[in-house]
Enzyme design. Sequence first.
Site, PDB file in Angstrom:
ATOM      1  N   LYS A  37       0.843  -1.206   0.000  1.00 54.29           N
ATOM      2  CA  LYS A  37       0.000   0.000   0.000  1.00 54.29           C
ATOM      3  C   LYS A  37       0.880   1.260   0.000  1.00 54.29           C
ATOM      4  O   LYS A  37       0.655   2.198  -0.767  1.00 54.29           O
ATOM      5  CB  LYS A  37      -0.902  -0.020   1.243  1.00 54.29           C
ATOM      6  N   CYS A  84      -3.567  10.790   0.907  1.00 53.51           N
ATOM      7  CA  CYS A  84      -2.873   9.506   0.738  1.00 53.51           C
ATOM      8  C   CYS A  84      -1.459   9.698   0.233  1.00 53.51           C
ATOM      9  O   CYS A  84      -0.496   9.379   0.914  1.00 53.51           O
ATOM     10  CB  CYS A  84      -3.656   8.651  -0.253  1.00 53.51           C
TER      11      CYS A  84
HETATM   12  N1  SAJ Z   1      -1.105  14.763  -9.357  1.00 57.02           N
HETATM   13  C1  SAJ Z   1      -0.149  15.475 -10.084  1.00 57.02           C
HETATM   14  N2  SAJ Z   1       0.266  14.988 -11.275  1.00 57.02           N
HETATM   15  C2  SAJ Z   1      -0.209  13.821 -11.798  1.00 57.02           C
HETATM   16  C3  SAJ Z   1      -1.174  13.085 -11.059  1.00 57.02           C
HETATM   17  C4  SAJ Z   1      -1.600  13.578  -9.835  1.00 57.02           C
HETATM   18  O1  SAJ Z   1       0.314  16.543  -9.657  1.00 57.02           O
HETATM   19  O2  SAJ Z   1       0.212  13.458 -12.902  1.00 57.02           O
HETATM   20  C5  SAJ Z   1      -1.560  15.275  -8.049  1.00 57.02           C
HETATM   21  C6  SAJ Z   1      -3.056  15.564  -7.965  1.00 57.02           C
HETATM   22  O3  SAJ Z   1      -3.377  16.822  -8.480  1.00 57.02           O
HETATM   23  C7  SAJ Z   1      -3.299  15.464  -6.474  1.00 57.02           C
HETATM   24  C8  SAJ Z   1      -2.312  14.373  -6.031  1.00 57.02           C
HETATM   25  O4  SAJ Z   1      -1.373  14.265  -7.079  1.00 57.02           O
HETATM   26  O5  SAJ Z   1      -2.963  16.674  -5.811  1.00 57.02           O
HETATM   27  C9  SAJ Z   1      -2.950  13.026  -5.754  1.00 57.02           C
HETATM   28  O6  SAJ Z   1      -3.957  12.727  -6.694  1.00 57.02           O
HETATM   29  P1  SAJ Z   1      -4.152  11.283  -7.362  1.00 57.02           P
HETATM   30  O7  SAJ Z   1      -5.292  11.365  -8.288  1.00 57.02           O
HETATM   31  O8  SAJ Z   1      -2.863  10.822  -7.927  1.00 57.02           O
HETATM   32  O9  SAJ Z   1      -4.433  10.299  -6.135  1.00 57.02           O
HETATM   33  P2  SAJ Z   1      -5.447  10.285  -4.860  1.00 57.02           P
HETATM   34  O10 SAJ Z   1      -4.731  10.856  -3.685  1.00 57.02           O
HETATM   35  O11 SAJ Z   1      -6.783  10.817  -5.195  1.00 57.02           O
HETATM   36  O12 SAJ Z   1      -5.589   8.681  -4.667  1.00 57.02           O
HETATM   37  C10 SAJ Z   1      -4.411   7.880  -4.495  1.00 57.02           C
HETATM   38  C11 SAJ Z   1      -4.452   6.692  -5.475  1.00 57.02           C
HETATM   39  N3  SAJ Z   1      -3.141   6.026  -5.529  1.00 57.02           N
HETATM   40  C12 SAJ Z   1      -2.487   5.781  -6.673  1.00 57.02           C
HETATM   41  O13 SAJ Z   1      -2.904   6.122  -7.746  1.00 57.02           O
HETATM   42  C13 SAJ Z   1      -1.189   5.037  -6.559  1.00 57.02           C
HETATM   43  C14 SAJ Z   1      -5.550   5.728  -5.061  1.00 57.02           C
HETATM   44  O14 SAJ Z   1      -5.538   4.574  -5.892  1.00 57.02           O
HETATM   45  C15 SAJ Z   1      -5.347   5.296  -3.604  1.00 57.02           C
HETATM   46  O15 SAJ Z   1      -6.356   4.404  -3.160  1.00 57.02           O
HETATM   47  C16 SAJ Z   1      -5.444   6.554  -2.761  1.00 57.02           C
HETATM   48  O16 SAJ Z   1      -4.362   7.420  -3.149  1.00 57.02           O
HETATM   49  C17 SAJ Z   1      -5.349   6.141  -1.297  1.00 57.02           C
HETATM   50  O17 SAJ Z   1      -6.402   6.093  -0.618  1.00 57.02           O
HETATM   51  O18 SAJ Z   1      -4.248   5.777  -0.833  1.00 57.02           O
END
Ligand code: SAJ
Length: 414
Positions: A213, A267
Amino acid sequence: MKNICVFGLGYIGLPTAAMFAHHGANVVGVDVNQHAVDTINQGKIHIVEPGLETIVKKAVDNGNLKANLTPVHSDAYLIAVPTPFKGEDHTPDLSYIQAVSQALAPLLEKGDIVILESTSPVGATEQMVAWLAEARPDLTFPKYHEPDVEADIYVAYCPERVLPGKVVEELISNDRIIGGMTKESTKKAQEVYRIFVEGELLATNSRTAEMAKLTENASRDVSIAFANELSIISDKLDINVWELIELANHHPRVNILQPGAGVGGHCIAVDPWFIVNQNPDEAKIIRAAREINDNKPNWVIKKINAEVDGLKTQGIEKPIVALLGLAFKPNIDDLRESPAVYIAREMLDIDSAEVLLVEPNIDKLPKTLESGKLTSLKEAMETADIVAILVGHAQFKHTDFNIDKAIIDAVGIV
Ligand code: SAJ
């Protein structure tokens, strides 16, 4: 596995409880928050997640889901309570898991299963077992180093990996890691999740599941940090980072993520610290990624302030800055742990500019930003001298930024 008790009715516990209930299990959800308990028992939800309320309502109406302040005896106990930090050095706080262990220990009977879902440092499941064993010396519990030796109680660590905004769909379709403390515990936990999971149920042990995780979110954090570092280097070299990444990604084995205003949410900006805290000398890239992503909002603030200073030297006494987007990622209304909120907070404290806040997905500013002005996109675009795009919301993608204003595009919309 007919009776299931789910501890913690938040972003993960509630959808999970509702999903079990929706698939015929008899579920009691337990939470310390009276408001959450009352809301759920009325068939409503206290969090925002598309499609969830319908499922909760059905499950409550047909009597399969009930919320409660205290647990009842069940065949399976699932724990989805928060694991925040204790202090500045990112030490994980397992006190919620400890409290649940103490509440459920008296109910345990031979043959029951306890499943930890909370994102946890490696070894948390074993710590939970120690708390349970202390309260119930009359029962035997599994040991990590004796996976073939069965005990009275089955124990497993099974992390969720659903994406906020897509929880209902991903809970069912995602593959899941099932980390039993013993082989038999893994099998029992697989039976529990088979009630509604259509994805694969991947068997492993508890420590590997805990680390998996953290690894998934650290991996994404490191990838985003790479993109954010590239954006700062590109800015210095006067290169368009979006074009750069687009071109590099044409390589068959390169897949760079997108830079942004920083990394938010509960997360990705949190979980990697569990690895760093436990392995401070070894986790070098993981720590660097956290620091790079945490510093990105400050870099954006510097860019905005440089534009403000530029306009002031041109005679505009108090330039108007519009900040576009407050949510932690595109197309949601969730402002928690949002880099854009951090930027807005810092900018509101600066006297040299007037700040307009644009967030089409909310109708009221949170308390921390109350001194700001929630403004429509149209008004902001008409009146601002400087426009900073902090979140890639769909609404902004349809806006014409080809205008006579200073634009700081943190997310590559322009
Ligand atoms: N972000 C970027 N650039 C990108 C992708 C995302 O700057 O290319 C930023 C987003 O704007 C945001 C942050 O990253 O601020 C996180 O967003 P996210 O969409 O990547 O993820 P979360 O936090 O909504 O959900 C994540 C997911 N983990 C992964 O993709 C590895 C989800 O599957 C998990 O279940 C969740 O964390 C969790 O609960 O741990």
